[in-house]
Design a protein around this motif. Structure first.
Motif, PDB file in Angstrom:
ATOM      1  N   PHE A  26       0.828  -1.202   0.000  1.00 29.38           N
ATOM      2  CA  PHE A  26       0.000   0.000   0.000  1.00 29.38           C
ATOM      3  C   PHE A  26       0.868   1.260   0.000  1.00 29.38           C
ATOM      4  CE2 PHE A  26      -3.309  -2.710   2.373  1.00 29.38           C
ATOM      5  CZ  PHE A  26      -3.828  -3.180   1.188  1.00 29.38           C
ATOM      6  N   GLU A  27       1.966   1.246   0.755  1.00 31.01           N
ATOM      7  CA  GLU A  27       2.886   2.388   0.765  1.00 31.01           C
ATOM      8  C   GLU A  27       3.499   2.608  -0.610  1.00 31.01           C
ATOM      9  OE1 GLU A  27       5.743   1.522   3.829  1.00 31.01           O
ATOM     10  OE2 GLU A  27       4.227   1.594   5.405  1.00 31.01           O
ATOM     11  N   THR A  28       3.815   1.522  -1.306  1.00 25.85           N
ATOM     12  CA  THR A  28       4.396   1.623  -2.639  1.00 25.85           C
ATOM     13  C   THR A  28       3.396   2.232  -3.609  1.00 25.85           C
ATOM     14  OG1 THR A  28       5.817  -0.284  -2.204  1.00 25.85           O
ATOM     15  CG2 THR A  28       5.486   0.313  -4.515  1.00 25.85           C
ATOM     16  N   VAL A  29       2.159   1.764  -3.566  1.00 25.27           N
ATOM     17  CA  VAL A  29       1.111   2.327  -4.424  1.00 25.27           C
ATOM     18  C   VAL A  29       0.917   3.806  -4.098  1.00 25.27           C
ATOM     19  CG1 VAL A  29      -1.336   2.251  -5.044  1.00 25.27           C
ATOM     20  CG2 VAL A  29      -0.052   0.119  -4.768  1.00 25.27           C
ATOM     21  N   ALA A  30       0.867   4.144  -2.821  1.00 27.98           N
ATOM     22  CA  ALA A  30       0.670   5.537  -2.409  1.00 27.98           C
ATOM     23  C   ALA A  30       1.813   6.420  -2.896  1.00 27.98           C
ATOM     24  CB  ALA A  30       0.543   5.625  -0.887  1.00 27.98           C
ATOM     25  N   ALA A  31       3.045   5.946  -2.775  1.00 24.48           N
ATOM     26  CA  ALA A  31       4.206   6.733  -3.206  1.00 24.48           C
ATOM     27  C   ALA A  31       4.188   6.966  -4.714  1.00 24.48           C
ATOM     28  CB  ALA A  31       5.495   6.036  -2.785  1.00 24.48           C
ATOM     29  N   LEU A  32       3.872   5.924  -5.478  1.00 22.00           N
ATOM     30  CA  LEU A  32       3.795   6.096  -6.933  1.00 22.00           C
ATOM     31  C   LEU A  32       2.651   7.028  -7.320  1.00 22.00           C
ATOM     32  CD1 LEU A  32       4.571   2.559  -8.355  1.00 22.00           C
ATOM     33  CD2 LEU A  32       5.796   4.679  -8.849  1.00 22.00           C
ATOM     34  N   ALA A  33       1.503   6.868  -6.679  1.00 23.45           N
ATOM     35  CA  ALA A  33       0.379   7.757  -6.978  1.00 23.45           C
ATOM     36  C   ALA A  33       0.780   9.206  -6.716  1.00 23.45           C
ATOM     37  CB  ALA A  33      -0.844   7.369  -6.150  1.00 23.45           C
ATOM     38  N   LYS A  34       1.423   9.451  -5.594  1.00 26.24           N
ATOM     39  CA  LYS A  34       1.851  10.814  -5.244  1.00 26.24           C
ATOM     40  C   LYS A  34       2.869  11.332  -6.254  1.00 26.24           C
ATOM     41  CE  LYS A  34       3.618  13.650  -1.525  1.00 26.24           C
ATOM     42  NZ  LYS A  34       4.101  13.693  -0.148  1.00 26.24           N
ATOM     43  N   GLU A  35       3.824  10.486  -6.631  1.00 24.56           N
ATOM     44  CA  GLU A  35       4.850  10.877  -7.600  1.00 24.56           C
ATOM     45  C   GLU A  35       4.228  11.310  -8.928  1.00 24.56           C
ATOM     46  OE1 GLU A  35       8.488   8.769 -10.106  1.00 24.56           O
ATOM     47  OE2 GLU A  35       7.883   7.882  -8.192  1.00 24.56           O
ATOM     48  N   TYR A  36       3.123  10.686  -9.290  1.00 18.61           N
ATOM     49  CA  TYR A  36       2.477  10.985 -10.564  1.00 18.61           C
ATOM     50  C   TYR A  36       1.249  11.891 -10.408  1.00 18.61           C
ATOM     51  CZ  TYR A  36       5.692   7.816 -12.811  1.00 18.61           C
ATOM     52  OH  TYR A  36       6.836   7.229 -13.293  1.00 18.61           O
ATOM     53  N   GLY A  37       1.157  12.594  -9.291  1.00 16.93           N
ATOM     54  CA  GLY A  37       0.117  13.599  -9.124  1.00 16.93           C
ATOM     55  C   GLY A  37      -1.202  13.097  -8.588  1.00 16.93           C
ATOM     56  N   GLY A  38      -1.214  11.957  -7.945  1.00 14.22           N
ATOM     57  CA  GLY A  38      -2.455  11.412  -7.411  1.00 14.22           C
ATOM     58  C   GLY A  38      -2.333  11.067  -5.942  1.00 14.22           C
ATOM     59  N   SER A  39      -3.238  10.213  -5.497  1.00 14.16           N
ATOM     60  CA  SER A  39      -3.198   9.774  -4.101  1.00 14.16           C
ATOM     61  C   SER A  39      -3.878   8.417  -3.967  1.00 14.16           C
ATOM     62  CB  SER A  39      -3.887  10.793  -3.194  1.00 14.16           C
ATOM     63  OG  SER A  39      -5.238  10.929  -3.547  1.00 14.16           O
ATOM     64  N   LEU A  40      -3.479   7.709  -2.940  1.00 16.44           N
ATOM     65  CA  LEU A  40      -4.115   6.447  -2.579  1.00 16.44           C
ATOM     66  C   LEU A  40      -5.451   6.802  -1.937  1.00 16.44           C
ATOM     67  CD1 LEU A  40      -3.752   3.334  -2.278  1.00 16.44           C
ATOM     68  CD2 LEU A  40      -2.838   3.809  -0.005  1.00 16.44           C
ATOM     69  N   VAL A  41      -6.544   6.206  -2.425  1.00 16.52           N
ATOM     70  CA  VAL A  41      -7.855   6.591  -1.905  1.00 16.52           C
ATOM     71  C   VAL A  41      -8.577   5.467  -1.172  1.00 16.52           C
ATOM     72  CG1 VAL A  41      -8.197   8.440  -3.579  1.00 16.52           C
ATOM     73  CG2 VAL A  41      -9.037   6.152  -4.105  1.00 16.52           C
ATOM     74  N   LYS A  42      -8.149   4.230  -1.370  1.00 18.07           N
ATOM     75  CA  LYS A  42      -8.866   3.136  -0.733  1.00 18.07           C
ATOM     76  C   LYS A  42      -7.982   1.906  -0.702  1.00 18.07           C
ATOM     77  CE  LYS A  42     -13.279   2.686  -1.516  1.00 18.07           C
ATOM     78  NZ  LYS A  42     -14.669   2.353  -1.754  1.00 18.07           N
ATOM     79  N   THR A  43      -8.050   1.163   0.399  1.00 20.13           N
ATOM     80  CA  THR A  43      -7.378  -0.135   0.496  1.00 20.13           C
ATOM     81  C   THR A  43      -8.311  -1.111   1.182  1.00 20.13           C
ATOM     82  OG1 THR A  43      -6.375   0.273   2.668  1.00 20.13           O
ATOM     83  CG2 THR A  43      -5.085   0.918   0.734  1.00 20.13           C
ATOM     84  N   PHE A  44      -8.230  -2.350   0.770  1.00 14.30           N
ATOM     85  CA  PHE A  44      -8.896  -3.431   1.485  1.00 14.30           C
ATOM     86  C   PHE A  44      -8.344  -4.738   0.960  1.00 14.30           C
ATOM     87  CE2 PHE A  44     -11.941  -3.871  -2.006  1.00 14.30           C
ATOM     88  CZ  PHE A  44     -12.084  -2.565  -2.449  1.00 14.30           C
ATOM     89  N   GLY A  45      -8.172  -5.684   1.880  1.00 11.33           N
ATOM     90  CA  GLY A  45      -7.552  -6.947   1.498  1.00 11.33           C
ATOM     91  C   GLY A  45      -6.213  -6.678   0.860  1.00 11.33           C
ATOM     92  N   GLY A  46      -5.988  -7.214  -0.306  1.00  8.57           N
ATOM     93  CA  GLY A  46      -4.750  -6.963  -1.033  1.00  8.57           C
ATOM     94  C   GLY A  46      -4.956  -5.996  -2.175  1.00  8.57           C
ATOM     95  N   LEU A  47      -5.982  -5.152  -2.086  1.00 15.44           N
ATOM     96  CA  LEU A  47      -6.336  -4.240  -3.164  1.00 15.44           C
ATOM     97  C   LEU A  47      -6.095  -2.793  -2.748  1.00 15.44           C
ATOM     98  CD1 LEU A  47      -7.806  -4.152  -5.995  1.00 15.44           C
ATOM     99  CD2 LEU A  47      -9.879  -3.731  -4.702  1.00 15.44           C
ATOM    100  N   ALA A  48      -5.499  -2.024  -3.652  1.00 18.91           N
ATOM    101  CA  ALA A  48      -5.256  -0.602  -3.420  1.00 18.91           C
ATOM    102  C   ALA A  48      -5.837   0.173  -4.595  1.00 18.91           C
ATOM    103  CB  ALA A  48      -3.766  -0.327  -3.305  1.00 18.91           C
ATOM    104  N   VAL A  49      -6.566   1.239  -4.294  1.00 17.45           N
ATOM    105  CA  VAL A  49      -7.147   2.085  -5.330  1.00 17.45           C
ATOM    106  C   VAL A  49      -6.523   3.468  -5.197  1.00 17.45           C
ATOM    107  CG1 VAL A  49      -9.261   3.128  -6.239  1.00 17.45           C
ATOM    108  CG2 VAL A  49      -9.320   0.815  -5.248  1.00 17.45           C
ATOM    109  N   ALA A  50      -5.984   3.953  -6.312  1.00 20.80           N
ATOM    110  CA  ALA A  50      -5.416   5.294  -6.355  1.00 20.80           C
ATOM    111  C   ALA A  50      -6.176   6.116  -7.371  1.00 20.80           C
ATOM    112  CB  ALA A  50      -3.937   5.232  -6.729  1.00 20.80           C
ATOM    113  N   ALA A  51      -6.255   7.411  -7.145  1.00 13.45           N
ATOM    114  CA  ALA A  51      -6.866   8.329  -8.093  1.00 13.45           C
ATOM    115  C   ALA A  51      -5.791   9.291  -8.576  1.00 13.45           C
ATOM    116  CB  ALA A  51      -8.003   9.101  -7.421  1.00 13.45           C
ATOM    117  N   VAL A  52      -5.721   9.437  -9.892  1.00 20.53           N
ATOM    118  CA  VAL A  52      -4.773  10.349 -10.524  1.00 20.53           C
ATOM    119  C   VAL A  52      -5.583  11.196 -11.495  1.00 20.53           C
ATOM    120  CG1 VAL A  52      -2.681  10.514 -11.939  1.00 20.53           C
ATOM    121  CG2 VAL A  52      -2.915   8.651 -10.296  1.00 20.53           C
TER     122      VAL A  52
END
Length: 170
Positions: A26-52
């Motif tokens: 989840f931290e990796t997804v969040a960092a990449l989302a932030k790097e590309y102008g977005g953010s992590l918006v939801k996590t559950f189980g092994g799923l991460a949703v980011a919005a860019v």
């Protein structure tokens, strides 16, 4: 983005040992989302949703995710399923947290499990963006197109530098 076979990870390691692995993902997804102008918006189980905001940066983040997971000692060797979709969604603040929902969120959530590990699924709505279309020309490994029940299609591409060949792919 979804950890491939997250249920097995939690079953085999147990919750206490699997939690730091999932948290790092989840931290990796969040960092990449932030790097590309977005953010992590939801996590559950092994799923991460980011919005860019823009599809081009979202695609770049998606293409970079498997390599980023492989670089960290806690998550190296894990495989991810990644899908990118584009469209309006509804937002709601509930209990002080912003949450997203609607038809396009449901489409995106349904896509990740259908994408083979090591590939990135890009919906027709994403591929129609001129920047994404140009970027796709530079990717040598297109692994097929899958029709969507809701209309449209998903293009499967291999992220550069992962060296992953999904089962059934040549």
């Amino acid at each position: 983005a979804q950890l491939d076979d997250a249920q097995t990870l939690f079953r085999d390691l147990g919750d206490a040992k699997a939690f730091p692995v999932a948290a790092r993902f989840f931290e990796t997804v969040a960092a990449l989302a932030k790097e590309y102008g977005g953010s992590l918006v939801k996590t559950f189980g092994g799923l991460a949703v980011a919005a860019v905001e823009r599809p081009g940066p979202a695609v770049e983040a998606a293409l970079a995710l498997q390599a980023a997971v492989d670089r960290h000692p806690v998550t190296t060797g894990l495989r991810v399923r990644v899908a990118v979709h584009r469209g309006p969604m509804m937002a709601l603040t509930q209990s002080g947290r912003l949450d997203y929902f609607g038809q396009n969120v449901e489409i995106a959530l349904a896509l990740a499990p259908s994408v083979a590990p090591g590939l990135v699924g890009l919906t027709s709505a994403v591929c129609q963006d001129i920047g994404v279309s140009e970027r796709l020309q530079a990717l040598p490994d297109h692994a097929g197109i899958q029709p969507l029940a809701s209309g449209g299609w998903v293009l499967h591409v291999r992220a550069p530098g992962t060296g992953i060949v999904p089962v059934g792919a040549a």
